[in-house]
Design an enzyme around this catalytic site. Structure first.
Site, PDB file in Angstrom:
ATOM      1  CG  HIS A  67      60.730  36.574 124.458  1.00  0.00           C
ATOM      2  ND1 HIS A  67      60.266  37.846 125.022  1.00  0.00           N
ATOM      3  CD2 HIS A  67      60.368  37.169 122.885  1.00  0.00           C
ATOM      4  CE1 HIS A  67      59.981  38.708 124.311  1.00  0.00           C
ATOM      5  NE2 HIS A  67      59.942  38.139 123.012  1.00  0.00           N
ATOM      6  CG  ASP A  68      64.174  29.945 127.632  1.00  0.00           C
ATOM      7  OD1 ASP A  68      64.071  30.332 128.720  1.00  0.00           O
ATOM      8  OD2 ASP A  68      64.771  28.848 127.320  1.00  0.00           O
ATOM      9  CB  VAL A  71      66.424  36.313 129.447  1.00  0.00           C
ATOM     10  CG1 VAL A  71      66.598  36.701 130.891  1.00  0.00           C
ATOM     11  CG2 VAL A  71      65.697  37.421 128.738  1.00  0.00           C
ATOM     12  CG  ASP A  75      67.427  29.193 131.885  1.00  0.00           C
ATOM     13  OD1 ASP A  75      66.431  29.774 131.088  1.00  0.00           O
ATOM     14  OD2 ASP A  75      68.073  29.794 132.443  1.00  0.00           O
ATOM     15  CB  SER A  77      64.158  31.161 132.989  1.00  0.00           C
ATOM     16  OG  SER A  77      64.702  31.901 132.030  1.00  0.00           O
ATOM     17  CG  HIS A 193      60.413  41.438 112.996  1.00  0.00           C
ATOM     18  ND1 HIS A 193      61.057  42.584 113.186  1.00  0.00           N
ATOM     19  CD2 HIS A 193      60.434  40.828 114.289  1.00  0.00           C
ATOM     20  CE1 HIS A 193      61.128  42.786 114.619  1.00  0.00           C
ATOM     21  NE2 HIS A 193      61.102  41.522 115.070  1.00  0.00           N
ATOM     22  CG  ASP A 243      55.145  39.256 104.116  1.00  0.00           C
ATOM     23  OD1 ASP A 243      54.737  40.041 103.251  1.00  0.00           O
ATOM     24  OD2 ASP A 243      55.958  38.216 103.555  1.00  0.00           O
ATOM     25  CB  THR A 246      54.634  35.092 102.295  1.00  0.00           C
ATOM     26  OG1 THR A 246      55.574  35.941 102.395  1.00  0.00           O
ATOM     27  CG2 THR A 246      54.220  34.788 100.898  1.00  0.00           C
ATOM     28  CG  ASP A 251      58.812  34.784 102.648  1.00  0.00           C
ATOM     29  OD1 ASP A 251      58.729  36.092 103.203  1.00  0.00           O
ATOM     30  OD2 ASP A 251      57.814  34.563 102.025  1.00  0.00           O
TER      31      ASP A 251
END
Length: 325
Positions: A67-68, A71, A75, A77, A193, A243, A246, A251
């Protein structure tokens, strides 16, 4: 005359290209070896401690990096809070479900005690993700440092950079490619994910009013038990693990699941079936080592997106506020 014109244009293009790559080239391994030699070890020990106390923090560090960095720049933000004219990127709908930001401050405080105003919050985001990946059974990644912190939030443009969970795989690929992440690396990054969870609000459209025809029926029945209403309250924590075998290990089970049409999100299903991405999905499902190699490469590409370096930006004392505040 034409040759001179071409020469001038070529020179300008090279100048722009060199400027684009300048920040990336100024990152280096062990950047703090002289200014704060214990920095990386302090961050690592804090990540381990927080993981032992709150296992889900490791997943948060990986999500923070994405997410940093996607965008505008890596930095920090993302970490700015809403105060005195600053609107936090965390207020965006794309940040729904993100948590544990307070523990970034715990890591920062430990580093500040050792070396005041030396280690950037942007590097803490990157290094905590690196160490969090190891805690989640993922690969060990050599990560460069030397990033500096943004003095502004980009809350107004977050949605222009971060894809929605219901966006098409072609749009997702184009967003990643716009910051230099190729198809193979994008497929690997979506392997994140394999850990964490998806809130019901982000997947009920695949269950109600009718079950998505591409979803495995047994999986759909399980998800309906987890998400029994088409309009879940976003304030109530209703979710399913990505998942179930696990759930806290990075993995290749994620790829095995989506090939069986057991992905939770639309993008998971499209990743497995789109002709551009499916060959990589099949290969990663068959070879966990190959997945880890590509995941490492993708994380490095992501973490080096357009960093602020040199005299730009600042080193924040508190990751939540620019130093002027």
């Amino acid at each position: 005359m034409a040759a001179n014109h071409c020469s001038n244009i070529c020179f300008l293009l090279l100048l722009l290209l060199s400027h684009f790559n300048l920040g990336k080239s100024q990152l280096q391994l062990n950047y703090y070896s002289q200014s704060c030699p214990k920095a990386e070890e302090i961050i690592k020990q804090q990540v381990i401690k927080l993981y032992n106390e709150h296992g889900n923090t490791a997943v948060s560090w990986v999500r923070n990096l994405f997410h940093d960095c996607i965008v505008k720049s890596c930095d920090a933000s993302l970490l700015l809070t809403t105060v005195r004219g600053v609107v936090s990127e965390q207020t965006s709908g794309r940040s729904f479900g993100m948590r544990n930001f307070k523990f970034v401050n715990t890591i920062k405080a430990a580093v500040e005690e050792e070396c005041p105003l030396t280690v950037s919050c942007a590097d803490i985001v990157a290094l905590s993700a690196r160490d969090g990946i190891v805690m989640l059974g993922g690969p060990s990644i050599e990560m460069k440092t030397g990033r500096r912190d943004s003095k502004e939030s980009y809350a107004t443009v977050v949605e222009d950079f971060i894809p929605n969970h219901n966006d098409s795989i072609s749009l997702v690929l184009s967003r990643f490619q716009s910051i230099g992440i190729d198809v193979e690396a994008t497929v690997a990054l979506l392997g994140a994910h394999s850990v964490g969870r998806v809130h019901c609000t982000n997947m009920v459209q695949r269950l109600y009013p009718d079950v998505d025809k591409t979803m495995d029926l047994a999986q759909a029945e399980y998800l309906k038990r987890r998400c029994p209403t088409p309009n879940p309250d976003p304030k109530v924590v209703q979710y399913s693990r990505n998942d179930q075998i696990t759930p806290m290990i990075i993995d290749n089970n994620y790829y095995k699941n989506i090939l069986q049409h057991k992905g939770l999100l639309t993008v998971d299903e499209e990743l497995a079936t789109d002709p551009i991405t499916s060959p990589y999905v099949i290969k990663m499902a068959a070879d966990n080592e190959y997945f880890h190699q590509q995941f490492s490469r993708a994380i490095i590409l992501l973490s080096e997106n357009n960093p602020i370096t040199g005299d730009q930006g600042e080193i924040r004392k508190d990751c939540r506020y620019v130093n002027a505040n």
